[in-house]
Design a protein around this motif. Structure first.
Motif, PDB file in Angstrom:
ATOM      1  N   LEU A  59       0.833  -1.206   0.000  1.00  0.00           N
ATOM      2  CA  LEU A  59       0.000   0.000   0.000  1.00  0.00           C
ATOM      3  C   LEU A  59       0.868   1.257   0.000  1.00  0.00           C
ATOM      4  O   LEU A  59       0.576   2.217  -0.716  1.00  0.00           O
ATOM      5  CB  LEU A  59      -0.946   0.002   1.207  1.00  0.00           C
ATOM      6  N   GLU A  60       1.924   1.249   0.777  1.00  0.00           N
ATOM      7  CA  GLU A  60       2.830   2.406   0.831  1.00  0.00           C
ATOM      8  C   GLU A  60       3.509   2.609  -0.522  1.00  0.00           C
ATOM      9  O   GLU A  60       3.590   3.731  -1.025  1.00  0.00           O
ATOM     10  CB  GLU A  60       3.875   2.226   1.929  1.00  0.00           C
ATOM     11  N   SER A  61       3.963   1.533  -1.123  1.00  0.00           N
ATOM     12  CA  SER A  61       4.613   1.612  -2.433  1.00  0.00           C
ATOM     13  C   SER A  61       3.634   2.135  -3.483  1.00  0.00           C
ATOM     14  O   SER A  61       3.988   2.970  -4.318  1.00  0.00           O
ATOM     15  CB  SER A  61       5.135   0.235  -2.825  1.00  0.00           C
ATOM     16  N   SER A  62       2.402   1.667  -3.439  1.00  0.00           N
ATOM     17  CA  SER A  62       1.378   2.113  -4.380  1.00  0.00           C
ATOM     18  C   SER A  62       1.092   3.600  -4.192  1.00  0.00           C
ATOM     19  O   SER A  62       0.945   4.343  -5.160  1.00  0.00           O
ATOM     20  CB  SER A  62       0.109   1.285  -4.176  1.00  0.00           C
ATOM     21  N   ARG A  63       1.021   4.027  -2.940  1.00  0.00           N
ATOM     22  CA  ARG A  63       0.776   5.441  -2.644  1.00  0.00           C
ATOM     23  C   ARG A  63       1.918   6.293  -3.187  1.00  0.00           C
ATOM     24  O   ARG A  63       1.693   7.339  -3.799  1.00  0.00           O
ATOM     25  CB  ARG A  63       0.629   5.649  -1.145  1.00  0.00           C
ATOM     26  N   GLU A  64       3.147   5.853  -2.979  1.00  0.00           N
ATOM     27  CA  GLU A  64       4.302   6.606  -3.478  1.00  0.00           C
ATOM     28  C   GLU A  64       4.284   6.682  -5.004  1.00  0.00           C
ATOM     29  O   GLU A  64       4.591   7.728  -5.582  1.00  0.00           O
ATOM     30  CB  GLU A  64       5.601   5.960  -2.988  1.00  0.00           C
ATOM     31  N   GLU A  65       3.923   5.604  -5.660  1.00  0.00           N
ATOM     32  CA  GLU A  65       3.849   5.587  -7.130  1.00  0.00           C
ATOM     33  C   GLU A  65       2.786   6.556  -7.626  1.00  0.00           C
ATOM     34  O   GLU A  65       3.013   7.311  -8.577  1.00  0.00           O
ATOM     35  CB  GLU A  65       3.556   4.170  -7.625  1.00  0.00           C
ATOM     36  N   ARG A  66       1.622   6.570  -6.981  1.00  0.00           N
ATOM     37  CA  ARG A  66       0.567   7.512  -7.377  1.00  0.00           C
ATOM     38  C   ARG A  66       1.023   8.955  -7.172  1.00  0.00           C
ATOM     39  O   ARG A  66       0.763   9.825  -8.017  1.00  0.00           O
ATOM     40  CB  ARG A  66      -0.712   7.242  -6.582  1.00  0.00           C
ATOM     41  N   ASP A  67       1.707   9.210  -6.064  1.00  0.00           N
ATOM     42  CA  ASP A  67       2.205  10.557  -5.795  1.00  0.00           C
ATOM     43  C   ASP A  67       3.208  10.991  -6.866  1.00  0.00           C
ATOM     44  O   ASP A  67       3.180  12.134  -7.345  1.00  0.00           O
ATOM     45  CB  ASP A  67       2.858  10.636  -4.416  1.00  0.00           C
ATOM     46  N   ARG A  68       4.108  10.080  -7.267  1.00  0.00           N
ATOM     47  CA  ARG A  68       5.094  10.386  -8.321  1.00  0.00           C
ATOM     48  C   ARG A  68       4.386  10.696  -9.627  1.00  0.00           C
ATOM     49  O   ARG A  68       4.732  11.663 -10.320  1.00  0.00           O
ATOM     50  CB  ARG A  68       6.033   9.192  -8.523  1.00  0.00           C
ATOM     51  N   GLU A  69       3.402   9.888  -9.985  1.00  0.00           N
ATOM     52  CA  GLU A  69       2.664  10.111 -11.226  1.00  0.00           C
ATOM     53  C   GLU A  69       1.955  11.449 -11.206  1.00  0.00           C
ATOM     54  O   GLU A  69       1.902  12.161 -12.216  1.00  0.00           O
ATOM     55  CB  GLU A  69       1.668   8.979 -11.464  1.00  0.00           C
ATOM     56  N   GLU A  70       1.409  11.792 -10.059  1.00  0.00           N
ATOM     57  CA  GLU A  70       0.700  13.075  -9.939  1.00  0.00           C
ATOM     58  C   GLU A  70       1.651  14.244 -10.087  1.00  0.00           C
ATOM     59  O   GLU A  70       1.342  15.230 -10.754  1.00  0.00           O
ATOM     60  CB  GLU A  70       0.002  13.140  -8.566  1.00  0.00           C
ATOM     61  N   ARG A  71       2.831  14.147  -9.498  1.00  0.00           N
ATOM     62  CA  ARG A  71       3.836  15.215  -9.611  1.00  0.00           C
ATOM     63  C   ARG A  71       4.341  15.349 -11.030  1.00  0.00           C
ATOM     64  O   ARG A  71       4.673  16.457 -11.469  1.00  0.00           O
ATOM     65  CB  ARG A  71       5.027  14.948  -8.685  1.00  0.00           C
ATOM     66  N   ASP A  72       4.421  14.251 -11.773  1.00  0.00           N
ATOM     67  CA  ASP A  72       4.992  14.264 -13.128  1.00  0.00           C
ATOM     68  C   ASP A  72       3.994  14.688 -14.201  1.00  0.00           C
ATOM     69  O   ASP A  72       4.377  14.910 -15.345  1.00  0.00           O
ATOM     70  CB  ASP A  72       5.553  12.879 -13.486  1.00  0.00           C
ATOM     71  N   ARG A  73       2.728  14.808 -13.839  1.00  0.00           N
ATOM     72  CA  ARG A  73       1.723  15.238 -14.809  1.00  0.00           C
ATOM     73  C   ARG A  73       1.939  16.702 -15.163  1.00  0.00           C
ATOM     74  O   ARG A  73       2.227  17.516 -14.302  1.00  0.00           O
ATOM     75  CB  ARG A  73       0.319  15.072 -14.233  1.00  0.00           C
ATOM     76  N   PRO A  74       1.747  17.031 -16.469  1.00  0.00           N
ATOM     77  CA  PRO A  74       1.914  18.443 -16.879  1.00  0.00           C
ATOM     78  C   PRO A  74       0.810  19.334 -16.376  1.00  0.00           C
ATOM     79  O   PRO A  74      -0.225  19.009 -16.006  1.00  0.00           O
ATOM     80  CB  PRO A  74       1.895  18.374 -18.411  1.00  0.00           C
TER      81      PRO A  74
END
Length: 132
Positions: A117-132
């Protein structure tokens, strides 16, 4: 007797999926049948393939006058996850189902779920930051 037939059908479904995963390419019903242990009847294999298709577990594409089948899930873990989601979607008490599921986890499985769950949360956060 019906339970034994169902168990056998479930085992055959697993064997059919195993054959499709091992092949790495779409297989026709006779090819699937040839890859299975024993000598299952043609109609039995055709029925299992139709059921797996109805469940969305395999895809089928026309190949001449027949169909060629390929797995719609990557592996056994993906199949189990799909089954778990189906059970959650079928019930009307999602929270209760999940609560009972996690209450029966071993300490090791609980740690694993928390880490995932923590890894998934971190991945979602990274994707959100990388969105234009």
């Amino acid at each position: 007797m019906a339970e034994a037939i169902r168990r056998q059908a479930g085992e055959l479904e697993d064997a059919v999926l195993g054959a499709l995963w091992a092949a790495g390419r779409p297989l026709t019903e006779p090819e699937v049948r040839g890859a299975l242990p024993g000598d299952p009847a043609r109609t039995t294999v055709a029925t299992i393939l139709a059921r797996l298709h109805d469940k969305g577990t395999v895809r089928r594409n026309r190949q001449g006058r027949a169909f060629a089948y390929s797995p719609a899930v990557e592996d056994r873990a993906a199949l189990s996850a799909r089954r778990m989601h189906s059970e959650l979607d079928r019930g009307d008490d999602r929270s209760g189902t999940l609560a009972r599921f996690v209450s029966r986890l071993s300490p090791d499985d609980e740690r694993l779920v928390r880490a995932l769950l923590e890894s998934s949360r971190e991945e979602r956060d990274r994707e959100e930051r990388d969105r234009p």
